[in-house]
Design a protein around this motif. Structure first.
Motif, PDB file in Angstrom:
ATOM      1  N   ALA A 114       2.244 -89.344  27.020  1.00 30.60           N
ATOM      2  CA  ALA A 114       2.943 -88.500  26.482  1.00 30.60           C
ATOM      3  C   ALA A 114       4.209 -87.826  27.512  1.00 30.60           C
ATOM      4  O   ALA A 114       4.918 -88.254  27.574  1.00 30.60           O
ATOM      5  CB  ALA A 114       2.300 -87.390  25.645  1.00 30.60           C
ATOM      6  N   LEU A 115       3.695 -87.715  28.838  1.00 32.27           N
ATOM      7  CA  LEU A 115       4.333 -87.151  29.886  1.00 32.27           C
ATOM      8  C   LEU A 115       4.934 -88.191  29.839  1.00 32.27           C
ATOM      9  O   LEU A 115       6.456 -87.846  31.021  1.00 32.27           O
ATOM     10  CB  LEU A 115       3.229 -86.290  31.410  1.00 32.27           C
ATOM     11  CG  LEU A 115       1.902 -86.092  31.054  1.00 32.27           C
ATOM     12  CD1 LEU A 115       1.765 -85.680  32.416  1.00 32.27           C
ATOM     13  CD2 LEU A 115       3.447 -84.320  30.446  1.00 32.27           C
ATOM     14  N   ILE A 116       4.881 -89.411  30.599  1.00 27.11           N
ATOM     15  CA  ILE A 116       5.519 -90.429  31.060  1.00 27.11           C
ATOM     16  C   ILE A 116       6.584 -90.884  30.018  1.00 27.11           C
ATOM     17  O   ILE A 116       8.052 -90.465  30.220  1.00 27.11           O
ATOM     18  CB  ILE A 116       4.853 -91.664  31.349  1.00 27.11           C
ATOM     19  CG1 ILE A 116       3.699 -91.822  32.386  1.00 27.11           C
ATOM     20  CG2 ILE A 116       5.622 -93.084  31.513  1.00 27.11           C
ATOM     21  CD1 ILE A 116       3.173 -93.157  32.514  1.00 27.11           C
ATOM     22  N   LEU A 117       6.361 -90.416  28.922  1.00 26.76           N
ATOM     23  CA  LEU A 117       7.904 -91.453  27.498  1.00 26.76           C
ATOM     24  C   LEU A 117       8.225 -89.676  27.804  1.00 26.76           C
ATOM     25  O   LEU A 117       9.714 -89.664  27.643  1.00 26.76           O
ATOM     26  CB  LEU A 117       6.769 -91.375  26.082  1.00 26.76           C
ATOM     27  CG  LEU A 117       6.364 -92.565  26.392  1.00 26.76           C
ATOM     28  CD1 LEU A 117       5.552 -93.403  24.743  1.00 26.76           C
ATOM     29  CD2 LEU A 117       7.359 -93.481  26.260  1.00 26.76           C
ATOM     30  N   GLY A 118       7.644 -88.632  27.093  1.00 22.72           N
ATOM     31  CA  GLY A 118       8.774 -87.572  27.504  1.00 22.72           C
ATOM     32  C   GLY A 118       9.610 -86.981  28.360  1.00 22.72           C
ATOM     33  O   GLY A 118      10.774 -86.774  28.105  1.00 22.72           O
ATOM     34  N   ALA A 119       9.156 -87.919  30.061  1.00 22.66           N
ATOM     35  CA  ALA A 119       9.745 -88.113  31.318  1.00 22.66           C
ATOM     36  C   ALA A 119      11.600 -88.587  30.829  1.00 22.66           C
ATOM     37  O   ALA A 119      12.565 -88.992  31.662  1.00 22.66           O
ATOM     38  CB  ALA A 119       9.260 -88.050  32.392  1.00 22.66           C
ATOM     39  N   LEU A 120      10.245 -89.953  30.652  1.00 22.64           N
ATOM     40  CA  LEU A 120      12.354 -90.881  29.898  1.00 22.64           C
ATOM     41  C   LEU A 120      13.292 -90.867  28.824  1.00 22.64           C
ATOM     42  O   LEU A 120      14.236 -90.846  29.050  1.00 22.64           O
ATOM     43  CB  LEU A 120      11.195 -92.421  29.606  1.00 22.64           C
ATOM     44  CG  LEU A 120      10.611 -92.729  31.242  1.00 22.64           C
ATOM     45  CD1 LEU A 120       9.586 -94.249  30.128  1.00 22.64           C
ATOM     46  CD2 LEU A 120      11.459 -92.349  31.858  1.00 22.64           C
ATOM     47  N   ILE A 121      12.618 -90.352  27.400  1.00 20.52           N
ATOM     48  CA  ILE A 121      13.168 -90.312  26.409  1.00 20.52           C
ATOM     49  C   ILE A 121      14.126 -89.272  26.625  1.00 20.52           C
ATOM     50  O   ILE A 121      13.793 -88.052  26.473  1.00 20.52           O
ATOM     51  CB  ILE A 121      12.709 -89.938  25.109  1.00 20.52           C
ATOM     52  CG1 ILE A 121      11.204 -91.858  24.866  1.00 20.52           C
ATOM     53  CG2 ILE A 121      12.768 -89.637  23.928  1.00 20.52           C
ATOM     54  CD1 ILE A 121      10.336 -90.773  23.248  1.00 20.52           C
ATOM     55  N   ARG A 122      15.146 -89.703  26.229  1.00 24.81           N
ATOM     56  CA  ARG A 122      16.596 -88.616  25.712  1.00 24.81           C
ATOM     57  C   ARG A 122      16.933 -87.568  25.306  1.00 24.81           C
ATOM     58  O   ARG A 122      16.051 -87.588  23.732  1.00 24.81           O
ATOM     59  CB  ARG A 122      17.935 -88.797  25.724  1.00 24.81           C
ATOM     60  CG  ARG A 122      19.054 -88.566  26.021  1.00 24.81           C
ATOM     61  CD  ARG A 122      20.968 -89.314  25.309  1.00 24.81           C
ATOM     62  NE  ARG A 122      21.896 -88.556  25.573  1.00 24.81           N
ATOM     63  CZ  ARG A 122      22.258 -88.320  27.110  1.00 24.81           C
ATOM     64  NH1 ARG A 122      22.054 -88.561  27.466  1.00 24.81           N
ATOM     65  NH2 ARG A 122      23.714 -88.047  26.436  1.00 24.81           N
ATOM     66  N   GLY A 123      16.005 -86.270  25.878  1.00 22.71           N
ATOM     67  CA  GLY A 123      16.159 -84.667  25.225  1.00 22.71           C
ATOM     68  C   GLY A 123      14.717 -84.460  25.544  1.00 22.71           C
ATOM     69  O   GLY A 123      14.442 -84.707  26.401  1.00 22.71           O
ATOM     70  N   ARG A 124      14.137 -82.777  24.406  1.00 28.81           N
ATOM     71  CA  ARG A 124      13.093 -82.306  25.534  1.00 28.81           C
ATOM     72  C   ARG A 124      11.778 -82.783  24.279  1.00 28.81           C
ATOM     73  O   ARG A 124      12.219 -82.545  23.220  1.00 28.81           O
ATOM     74  CB  ARG A 124      13.558 -80.815  25.363  1.00 28.81           C
ATOM     75  CG  ARG A 124      12.574 -79.806  25.788  1.00 28.81           C
ATOM     76  CD  ARG A 124      13.239 -78.476  25.417  1.00 28.81           C
ATOM     77  NE  ARG A 124      14.076 -78.773  26.959  1.00 28.81           N
ATOM     78  CZ  ARG A 124      14.877 -77.643  27.583  1.00 28.81           C
ATOM     79  NH1 ARG A 124      14.287 -76.190  27.031  1.00 28.81           N
ATOM     80  NH2 ARG A 124      15.002 -77.228  28.474  1.00 28.81           N
ATOM     81  N   SER A 125      10.947 -83.005  25.034  1.00 32.47           N
ATOM     82  CA  SER A 125       9.785 -83.460  23.965  1.00 32.47           C
ATOM     83  C   SER A 125       8.894 -82.244  24.933  1.00 32.47           C
ATOM     84  O   SER A 125       9.180 -81.377  25.853  1.00 32.47           O
ATOM     85  CB  SER A 125       9.198 -84.598  24.638  1.00 32.47           C
ATOM     86  OG  SER A 125      10.632 -85.571  24.253  1.00 32.47           O
ATOM     87  N   TYR A 126       8.160 -81.994  23.573  1.00 35.65           N
ATOM     88  CA  TYR A 126       6.678 -80.641  24.036  1.00 35.65           C
ATOM     89  C   TYR A 126       5.540 -81.421  23.798  1.00 35.65           C
ATOM     90  O   TYR A 126       5.308 -82.190  23.234  1.00 35.65           O
ATOM     91  CB  TYR A 126       6.459 -79.941  23.155  1.00 35.65           C
ATOM     92  CG  TYR A 126       8.333 -78.816  23.356  1.00 35.65           C
ATOM     93  CD1 TYR A 126       7.886 -78.078  24.220  1.00 35.65           C
ATOM     94  CD2 TYR A 126       9.489 -79.023  22.832  1.00 35.65           C
ATOM     95  CE1 TYR A 126       8.995 -77.373  24.361  1.00 35.65           C
ATOM     96  CE2 TYR A 126      10.486 -78.118  22.695  1.00 35.65           C
ATOM     97  CZ  TYR A 126      10.303 -76.915  23.706  1.00 35.65           C
ATOM     98  OH  TYR A 126      11.201 -76.668  23.891  1.00 35.65           O
TER      99      TYR A 126
END
Ligand code: S3P
Length: 435
Positions: free
Chosen positions: A28-40
């Motif tokens: 989750a941390l890795i994909l959140g840091a890659l995907i364009r936009g803000r993830s929680y």
């Protein structure tokens, strides 16, 4: 070296809410840091391993912002363009997942980085991840197959069809992460299915990903940011489930535990050994991962054979199952578990040595171990060998000794923080230590 004394438990009874899942938290941390936009992400694992992933991402310019209580917000710019070359070597500490998954991520960035870690991590095999990533166009250099791992990534990775030689969710995930921005299709064939956390989260983010139980096919697609509450870590709960299964009169309830089929082998093995295992399925975490409450109650146990196809579904739980086997009537055998020799330590050798000092008849095989039970465990000095899962296995073995027989001493007990910093507190709450 930290030592901890543990006496036999007078009781094993109650409820334990384990921390968030380590495997899912990394992803989750890795994909959140890659995907364009803000993830929680919520309920992120407090494991030192996961902290290593967060730090490595930050060192590469990734936006990972904890805001208390296990909640983290992440901002990415897109797969392949979110990270840059770090100013210093990336310290993955004890975490194989950090090193292998980040190798895949960095292979698909225009970045140069050195991934390194502690002495244990530097002994673990890294060519298995370097070989496919080279075939995708990145340059990787290992030190005779081991870390430090130098990665020179490419902005134009190529899709790849790869047959995994060993069943490894880490290597599979590294290839899929590199494949997110690849030109063309990426296909990974698995000899035996492994945990599919990466695939589930990718699909929830809109990835063009299909899987048929033997192979995973990924085509580049735009990914959407996500919100995810991480379910509890079944690999943490496993130690309490094992303890409850092995000690007559015990029961333990673990709510909110992740029930990914790639991880639930422990439940099937305990049930096959004779323990009572009840599962109350709960609402899935944002429809990404199954989860629920698991209740394990002791019953007379018998030995079983854990076959090769089952091994990846309980690979991290084998030390806990080995301790349960000491209380089972007859022979328990692990087959096709040679990967245990490549974990934080050689878990086959270390388990056999520790079990013998507890008074158990245990033998190594090339790819597993054989345990003859039942045994009356006797207090011993047990070496965690720098391995968090061994430290926890020895703690539950200690809890299974006779409360009046004296303490076990666990050498290097602090290493539990690698996956479960609150382990000894939760164990204490579940048991009554006699002194
Ligand atoms: C993990 C995969 C497994 C497991 C490790 C975590 C993961 O390792 O043992 O603790 O998060 O993908 P392998 O992929 O090397 O089997």
């Amino acid at each position: 070296m930290s030592e901890r004394r543990i006496a036999g438990a007078d009781r094993v009874d109650g409820e334990v809410t384990v921390p968030g899942d380590k495997s899912i938290s990394h992803r989750a941390l890795i994909l959140g840091a890659l995907i364009r936009g803000r993830s929680y992400v919520g309920n992120v694992s407090p494991a030192a391993d996961v902290a290593a992933t967060a730090r490595v991402l930050q060192d590469c310019g990734g936006s990972v912002r904890p805001f208390g209580d296990g909640r983290v917000s992440l901002d990415g710019a897109g797969a392949g363009v979110s990270l840059r070359s770090p100013a210093r070597p990336l310290d993955c500490a004890n975490s194989g997942t950090t090193m292998r998954l980040m190798a895949g991520v960095l292979a698909a960035h225009e970045a140069v980085a050195t991934l390194t870690g502690d002495a244990s991590l530097q002994r673990r095999p890294m060519e298995r991840v370097a070989v496919p990533l080279r075939a995708m166009g990145a340059q990787l250099r290992t030190d005779d197959g081991h870390a430090p791992l130098l990665v020179q990534g490419t902005a134009t990775p190529q899709g790849l069809e790869h047959h995994l030689e060993v069943a490894s969710a880490q290597v599979k995930s590294a290839i899929l992460l590199a494949g997110l921005s690849a030109q063309g299709t990426t296909v990974v064939h698995e000899p035996v299915p492994t945990r599919d956390h990466t695939e589930r989260l990718l699909r929830a983010c809109g990835a063009d990903l299909s899987a048929d139980g033997e192979s995973i096919t990924l085509r580049p697609a735009r990914l959407d940011p996500f919100g995810l509450r991480v379910p509890g870590d079944i690999s943490c709960a496993a130690f309490f489930m094992a303890l409850a299964a092995a000690r007559i009169g015990s029961t333990v309830r673990c709510p909110g535990v992740g029930l990914n089929p790639g991880r639930t082998g422990i439940l099937e093995v305990l049930e096959e050994m004779g323990a009572r295992v009840e599962v109350e399925e709960g609402p899935p975490a944002a429809e990404v991962e199954p989860q629920g409450t698991v209740i394990v109650t002791a019953a007379p146990l018998h030995g079983v054979t854990v076959e090769p196809a089952m091994v990846p579904r309980c690979i991290d739980e084998l030390p806990a199952i080995a301790v349960v086997a000491t209380q089972a009537e007859g022979r328990t055998q692990f087959r096709g578990a040679g990967e245990l020799r490549h974990k934080e330590t050689d878990r086959i050798a270390a388990l056999v040595a520790g079990l013998r000092s507890l008074g158990v008849a245990a033998e190594e095989t090339a790819d597993g171990l054989v345990i003859d039970g039942p045994a009356q465990l006797r207090p011993a000095r047990l070496d965690a060998a720098g391995d968090h899962r061994l430290a926890m296995a020895w703690a539950i073995a200690a809890a299974l000794t006779d409360p009046s027989a004296g303490d076990c001493v666990i050498v290097g007990a602090d290493t539990v923080a690698v996956s479960y910093p609150g382990f000894f507190d939760d164990l204490g709450a579940l048991t009554t230590e006699s002194r």
